[in-house]
Design a protein around this motif. Structure first.
Motif, PDB file in Angstrom:
ATOM      1  N   VAL A   1       6.313 -10.225 -10.330  1.00 57.94           N
ATOM      2  CA  VAL A   1       4.819 -10.893 -10.511  1.00 57.94           C
ATOM      3  C   VAL A   1       3.939 -10.161  -9.429  1.00 57.94           C
ATOM      4  N   LEU A   2       4.469 -10.257  -8.051  1.00 57.59           N
ATOM      5  CA  LEU A   2       3.747  -9.599  -6.841  1.00 57.59           C
ATOM      6  C   LEU A   2       3.418  -8.230  -7.191  1.00 57.59           C
ATOM      7  N   LEU A   3       4.692  -7.504  -7.670  1.00 57.26           N
ATOM      8  CA  LEU A   3       4.303  -5.940  -7.834  1.00 57.26           C
ATOM      9  C   LEU A   3       3.478  -5.649  -8.587  1.00 57.26           C
ATOM     10  N   THR A   4       3.077  -6.511  -9.666  1.00 58.81           N
ATOM     11  CA  THR A   4       1.717  -6.220 -10.580  1.00 58.81           C
ATOM     12  C   THR A   4       0.579  -6.536  -9.686  1.00 58.81           C
ATOM     13  N   ILE A   5       0.379  -7.531  -8.994  1.00 58.46           N
ATOM     14  CA  ILE A   5      -0.565  -7.995  -8.341  1.00 58.46           C
ATOM     15  C   ILE A   5      -0.973  -6.944  -7.378  1.00 58.46           C
ATOM     16  N   VAL A   6       0.049  -6.571  -6.566  1.00 58.11           N
ATOM     17  CA  VAL A   6      -0.222  -5.445  -5.720  1.00 58.11           C
ATOM     18  C   VAL A   6      -0.437  -4.278  -6.232  1.00 58.11           C
ATOM     19  N   LEU A   7       0.034  -3.601  -7.214  1.00 61.51           N
ATOM     20  CA  LEU A   7      -0.375  -2.333  -7.789  1.00 61.51           C
ATOM     21  C   LEU A   7      -1.735  -2.396  -8.446  1.00 61.51           C
ATOM     22  N   TYR A   8      -2.131  -3.627  -8.823  1.00 59.08           N
ATOM     23  CA  TYR A   8      -3.484  -3.705  -9.264  1.00 59.08           C
ATOM     24  C   TYR A   8      -4.359  -3.414  -8.196  1.00 59.08           C
ATOM     25  N   ARG A   9      -4.249  -4.121  -7.054  1.00 56.77           N
ATOM     26  CA  ARG A   9      -4.907  -3.966  -5.909  1.00 56.77           C
ATOM     27  C   ARG A   9      -5.030  -2.564  -5.345  1.00 56.77           C
ATOM     28  N   LEU A  10      -3.948  -1.828  -5.411  1.00 59.56           N
ATOM     29  CA  LEU A  10      -3.791  -0.494  -4.926  1.00 59.56           C
ATOM     30  C   LEU A  10      -4.578   0.346  -5.839  1.00 59.56           C
TER      31      LEU A  10
END
Length: 328
Positions: A189-198
């Protein structure tokens, strides 16, 4: 303006205590990871056992020192601790306290299993509480924005994935699977959020750029933990390992970007993920029998050792120059 008026007042010991950052516990994660990696190298590749054992003692002393100092901060400056806990980035470093204890329990399991059992139990319970606190803050927030998302958000998750490594010895299997499940699902879940931010927002500020290495830790630790739970190098284990290996290669291809950065305490984010990858690679060698993984493991261990030496030196220099424990 007079010369005396332009002189910056020298911060006293009490002021420095007030600004003692919880992020310093990331040094324990890096040192403990290095200790475990050398202990693993002694078991797998015949490295001198004294290296890992000495590092383990040094890390234990460092952890106790940091814990005492931060407890003093909590007693004398509770408002400063509360402010750190409310900060959208610093909040995620509080679980480094419990992760440090879990890692030390792993390091001491082979030689002091009785003590390690209590360390593991306290660390696991504390980490669950830190995870609940962090996730409650994320859900019931009033001040988060997508720009606050960064790889440090993985820290509350990584600790859960660590629990089964020693937990399979000390508790019923369902407890280890409980922590592993939390870590694995919320990592994705967090990987998706962080990659979207990056991908779609501004780049991370220089101070947080080293935290990109934290991307390596969940799959690398997940691989080690999964093997502890299943004792099987199956397809799922290989997926976790090779995702971690790809992320390591991706970050290595951007090495010059990291080398150009000035030193921040956040640079300790390089250390633990590299340690996790080195340990996972030694484990891959043991399970597969391929010499390639042995060579890669030693290469990663050498790199990790060099990184920790440089980080330790730069941290001591920064402390001597009173560049740590000051307001940002």
């Amino acid at each position: 303006m007079t010369a005396s008026a332009s002189v910056k007042p020298h911060p006293g010991a009490e002021s420095r205590l007030e600004h003692f950052p919880v992020a310093l516990f990331s040094t324990v994660m890096g040192m403990a990871g290095l200790s475990i990696a050398w202990i693993k190298a002694a078991h797998v590749g015949g490295a001198p056992a004294v290296i890992g054992e000495s590092l383990r003692l040094l890390t234990s002393g460092l952890y106790v020192f940091l814990l005492i100092v931060y407890a003093m901060k909590l007693l004398r400056h509770p408002d400063a601790v509360a402010a750190e806990h409310a900060h959208p980035v610093r909040l995620n470093f509080f679980p480094a306290i419990s992760i440090g204890l879990i890692l030390l329990s792993i390091a001491w399991t082979s030689t002091a299993p009785g003590v390690a059992r209590y360390m593991w139990g306290v660390g696991a319970i504390a980490h669950l509480l830190f995870t609940l606190s962090a996730m409650s803050s994320w859900i019931h927030h009033t001040h988060y924005d997508i720009k606050h998302a960064n790889p440090a958000w993985f820290i509350p998750v990584v600790g859960n994935i660590l629990v089964p490594i020693a937990g399979v010895r000390y508790a019923p299997p369902d407890i280890s699977w409980f922590f592993f499940s939390i870590g694995l699902v919320f990592w994705l879940v967090l990987l998706t959020i962080v990659l979207y931010r990056l991908f779609f927002h501004e780049a991370l500020p220089a101070r947080l750029t080293p935290t990109l290495f934290i991307l390596i830790a969940p799959p690398a630790v997940g691989f080690i933990s999964y093997l502890a739970l299943t004792d099987s190098l199956d397809g799922a284990a290989r997926v976790l390992y090779f995702v971690a290996l790809f992320l390591t290669l991706l970050l290595a291809s951007n090495a010059l970007r990291f080398l150009r950065l000035p030193f921040f305490i956040s640079a300790w984010a390089y250390s633990f993920p590299l340690a996790a990858m080195a340990i996972a690679t030694f484990e891959m060698h043991v399970r597969s029998g391929l010499v390639f993984y042995a060579g890669l493991g030693w290469t990663l261990l050498a790199l990790l050792s060099a990184v920790v030496i440089v980080l330790s030196w730069k941290t001591l220099i920064a402390a001597k120059r009173e560049q740590i424990c000051v307001p940002e």
